[in-house]
Design an enzyme around this catalytic site. Structure first.
Site, PDB file in Angstrom:
ATOM      1  N   GLU A  40     -41.346  12.733 -21.893  1.00 37.93           N
ATOM      2  CA  GLU A  40     -40.819  13.266 -20.887  1.00 37.93           C
ATOM      3  C   GLU A  40     -39.087  13.450 -20.792  1.00 37.93           C
ATOM      4  O   GLU A  40     -38.987  12.844 -20.337  1.00 37.93           O
ATOM      5  CB  GLU A  40     -41.997  13.173 -19.525  1.00 37.93           C
ATOM      6  CG  GLU A  40     -40.954  13.647 -17.919  1.00 37.93           C
ATOM      7  CD  GLU A  40     -41.400  13.073 -16.616  1.00 37.93           C
ATOM      8  OE1 GLU A  40     -42.212  14.155 -16.304  1.00 37.93           O
ATOM      9  OE2 GLU A  40     -41.451  12.240 -17.211  1.00 37.93           O
ATOM     10  N   LYS A 114     -46.268  20.938 -15.755  1.00 33.51           N
ATOM     11  CA  LYS A 114     -46.321  19.189 -14.795  1.00 33.51           C
ATOM     12  C   LYS A 114     -47.219  19.868 -13.531  1.00 33.51           C
ATOM     13  O   LYS A 114     -46.143  20.364 -12.854  1.00 33.51           O
ATOM     14  CB  LYS A 114     -45.255  17.882 -14.747  1.00 33.51           C
ATOM     15  CG  LYS A 114     -45.834  16.838 -14.210  1.00 33.51           C
ATOM     16  CD  LYS A 114     -45.050  15.924 -14.600  1.00 33.51           C
ATOM     17  CE  LYS A 114     -44.983  14.718 -13.147  1.00 33.51           C
ATOM     18  NZ  LYS A 114     -43.397  13.973 -13.691  1.00 33.51           N
ATOM     19  N   CYS A 149     -46.408  12.350 -17.660  1.00 31.23           N
ATOM     20  CA  CYS A 149     -46.214  10.980 -16.672  1.00 31.23           C
ATOM     21  C   CYS A 149     -46.933  10.953 -15.538  1.00 31.23           C
ATOM     22  O   CYS A 149     -48.373   9.883 -15.210  1.00 31.23           O
ATOM     23  CB  CYS A 149     -44.848  11.233 -16.288  1.00 31.23           C
ATOM     24  SG  CYS A 149     -43.974   9.623 -15.734  1.00 31.23           S
TER      25      CYS A 149
END
Length: 260
Positions: A40, A114, A149
């Site tokens: 990421e 995300k 994440c």
């Protein structure tokens, strides 16, 4: 199916341009792999919030996309190029934490913004907008489900990816060393509960004063850790058997007993 995770070290002394060049060389060295994964926000650092606006780029034709497209094409691999700080030019230049997936011909196959932003009213949580769609990608061998994440802490997202057909869950991350124990447990839990492979690729080094956990992992549908990196920069490779997803779900059919 051969998968390779590139646990890149993010060093603030190295420019983003130099790190792109170095990452592209690492990708090119993986010719023969089926899928290569980067972490990421490796061009800038997941905790380097003060640099997000400065390092933001367009997802389709920014410097990271151009470098990773060429590297994927040269290596002939599917490349999950981790994520970048994307600046959407329409309508108001909003920032997103956006993952890029390239096909072996170098084309940008799909992107994922995300959904869950980390920071508790600071950093990413206030500087970036959240995505609103789950994303899968059908490779010749298996369907990938994309997450990033902090998404790991929200199992309902992974249930959505499961229901969309995913058998391999790809999770680039910039996970802090102070929560390494959580990282290990959550990666294995997402594999076990969804009876899917999880490819979790983190960063090494320290950026914005936050030491990174490293310890990228490949976990199979039974929760067995097939490969795990250490804390430093490392190339981690594992062989996946997509048929194991089907056989696991058949031999231990827990998913059919879902109620809620």
């Amino acid at each position: 199916m051969r998968a390779t995770l590139l646990q890149i070290e993010v060093d603030p002394a190295e420019t983003a341009a130099d790190r792109r060049h170095r990452a592209a060389a690492l990708v090119r060295a993986q010719a023969g792999a089926d899928l290569v994964v980067l972490p990421e926000l490796w061009p800038v650092g997941a905790f380097a919030a003060d640099d997000f606006a400065k390092e933001a780029e367009r997802a389709g034709d920014g410097p990271t996309a151009e470098a990773m497209s060429a590297a994927a094409r040269d290596a002939g691999v599917w490349l999950h190029a981790g994520s970048v700080v994307e600046r959407d030019p329409w309508p108001d230049g909003q920032l997103y934490n956006t993952s890029l997936l390239f096909s072996p011909d170098g084309a940008l196959h799909t992107t994922y913004r995300k959904i869950h932003r980390f920071g508790f009213d600071r950093g990413e949580a206030v500087l970036m907008a959240g995505g609103s769609h789950i994303v899968t990608a059908a490779l010749p061998q298996a369907v990938l489900g994309l997450a990033t994440c902090y998404d790991l802490r929200f199992p309902e997202l992974f249930r959505g990816l499961l229901d969309a057909g995913a058998g391999i869950l790809v999770v680039p991350a910039g996970w802090p060393a102070g929560r390494l124990a959580h990282w290990r447990v959550l990666v294995q839990a997402r594999a076990i509960e969804n009876q899917a492979y999880v490819l979790a690729c983190g960063t090494a080094g320290t950026h914005a004063g936050v030491p990174q956990a490293g310890h990228s992992m490949v976990v199979d549908p039974w929760g067995t850790v097939l490969a795990e990196a250490g804390p430093g920069e490392e190339v981690l490779t594992a062989t996946l058997d997509p048929a194991l997803v089907t056989s696991t779900r058949s031999d231990f059919p827990v998913l059919r007993d879902r109620v809620l």
